[in-house]
Design a protein around this motif. Structure first.
Motif, mmCIF file in Angstrom:
data_model
loop_
_atom_site.group_PDB
_atom_site.id
_atom_site.type_symbol
_atom_site.label_atom_id
_atom_site.label_comp_id
_atom_site.label_asym_id
_atom_site.label_seq_id
_atom_site.Cartn_x
_atom_site.Cartn_y
_atom_site.Cartn_z
ATOM 1 N N ALA A 153 49.848 50.181 44.685
ATOM 2 C CA ALA A 153 50.312 49.088 43.833
ATOM 3 C C ALA A 153 49.209 48.054 43.622
ATOM 4 N N THR A 154 48.491 47.740 44.712
ATOM 5 C CA THR A 154 47.393 46.769 44.606
ATOM 6 C C THR A 154 46.293 47.297 43.702
ATOM 7 N N SER A 155 45.960 48.573 43.884
ATOM 8 C CA SER A 155 44.918 49.179 43.053
ATOM 9 C C SER A 155 45.321 49.182 41.587
ATOM 10 N N THR A 156 46.598 49.499 41.348
ATOM 11 C CA THR A 156 47.086 49.513 39.968
ATOM 12 C C THR A 156 47.052 48.120 39.365
ATOM 13 N N ALA A 157 47.512 47.137 40.174
ATOM 14 C CA ALA A 157 47.523 45.759 39.683
ATOM 15 C C ALA A 157 46.105 45.271 39.418
ATOM 16 N N THR A 158 45.182 45.580 40.332
ATOM 17 C CA THR A 158 43.791 45.166 40.153
ATOM 18 C C THR A 158 43.171 45.826 38.934
ATOM 19 N N SER A 159 43.444 47.117 38.783
ATOM 20 C CA SER A 159 42.929 47.828 37.627
ATOM 21 C C SER A 159 43.481 47.233 36.345
ATOM 22 N N GLY A 160 44.801 46.912 36.361
ATOM 23 C CA GLY A 160 45.409 46.292 35.188
ATOM 24 C C GLY A 160 44.807 44.938 34.891
ATOM 25 N N ALA A 161 44.558 44.165 35.986
ATOM 26 C CA ALA A 161 43.959 42.838 35.794
ATOM 27 C C ALA A 161 42.554 42.970 35.220
ATOM 28 N N ASN A 162 41.782 43.928 35.742
ATOM 29 C CA ASN A 162 40.436 44.146 35.220
ATOM 30 C C ASN A 162 40.472 44.544 33.757
ATOM 31 N N ASN A 163 41.443 45.405 33.425
ATOM 32 C CA ASN A 163 41.577 45.815 32.028
ATOM 33 C C ASN A 163 41.931 44.627 31.142
ATOM 34 N N LYS A 164 42.829 43.756 31.681
ATOM 35 C CA LYS A 164 43.220 42.578 30.907
ATOM 36 C C LYS A 164 42.043 41.634 30.722
#
Length: 232
Positions: A153-164
């Motif tokens: 979940a953290t990796s997904t959230a971080t990846s999403g934040a980086n994408n954003k």
């Protein structure tokens, strides 16, 4: 191998993969159910052990009773012999023989119960130890699973934040480019307007030293000095 056999084999392989995927997805749930099944089996074994222990105890009590009865009839047989009553002594001896036969059978049964008690007690103790270890393994597996889910979940959230963030940076770059283009268009429009009003020609003439020049501070100061000299 014919094409149909190959298709059947492929379908069986696919079904096996699906089955393995389902098992993997529910591995912890399956483990917990297996643990509950093991608990139920151990409980049943423990109840059987209690019953066999009770039967063993009752068998030992019967052995003790047979021993007591045998001693009693032996004493009666001896008493009859002492009084010379041979027939009564024989009947008492027959009773003793009968009781000894029953005692020997009960002894075999008691020994069997005793062995079963030992075997079941060892098995139940071993099963308890194994179940305890299984429970610990399940708890550790569940904890590890929870940690891995949190990491995912953290990796997904971080990846999403980086994408954003990347998307925002791209958006800013596009906005800046549009603003630069708009400034360039406005400057071009102003230059075009000046040229249309002759302002650009006058500016170029002044730069060439031709035509009227706007008075600067030095020109004004020189004029005032000249006026002062004239007045004197």
């Amino acid at each position: 191998m014919s094409i149909w056999k190959k298709l059947v084999t492929a379908l069986r392989g696919g079904a096996s993969e699906v089955g393995e995927a389902i098992v993997d997805a529910n591995a912890i749930r399956i483990l917990e159910q297996e643990q509950r099944d093991a608990d139920a089996a151990v409980l049943a074994a423990r109840n059987s052990l209690i019953e066999i222990k009770a039967k063993h105890k009752m068998s030992l009590q019967r052995l003790e009773a047979y021993g007591s009865d045998i001693s009693s009839w032996e004493n009666k047989a001896l008493a009859a012999l002492n009084k010379g009553v041979e027939d009564l002594a024989g009947e008492c001896a027959n009773k003793v023989a009968e009781l000894e036969g029953l005692r020997d059978q009960e002894k075999i049964l008691a020994d069997q119960f005793g062995k079963q008690v030992e075997i079941l007690h060892t098995q139940v103790t071993k099963a308890d130890t194994q179940i305890k270890g299984l429970k610990q393994q399940i708890e550790m597996t569940k904890a590890r699973e929870a940690v891995q889910k949190a990491r995912v979940a953290t990796s997904t959230a971080t990846s999403g934040a980086n994408n954003k963030v990347g998307t925002a940076v791209d958006s800013l770059a596009r906005i800046k480019q549009r603003q630069d283009e708009q400034d360039a268009r406005l400057e071009a429009a102003e230059e075009t307007a000046d040229a249309a009003n002759g302002g650009d020609l006058e500016r170029r003439l002044q730069e060439a030293g031709i035509g009227a020049k706007k008075n600067g501070g030095e020109d004004v100061l020189a004029r005032l000095k000249a006026k002062q000299n004239s007045a004197q």
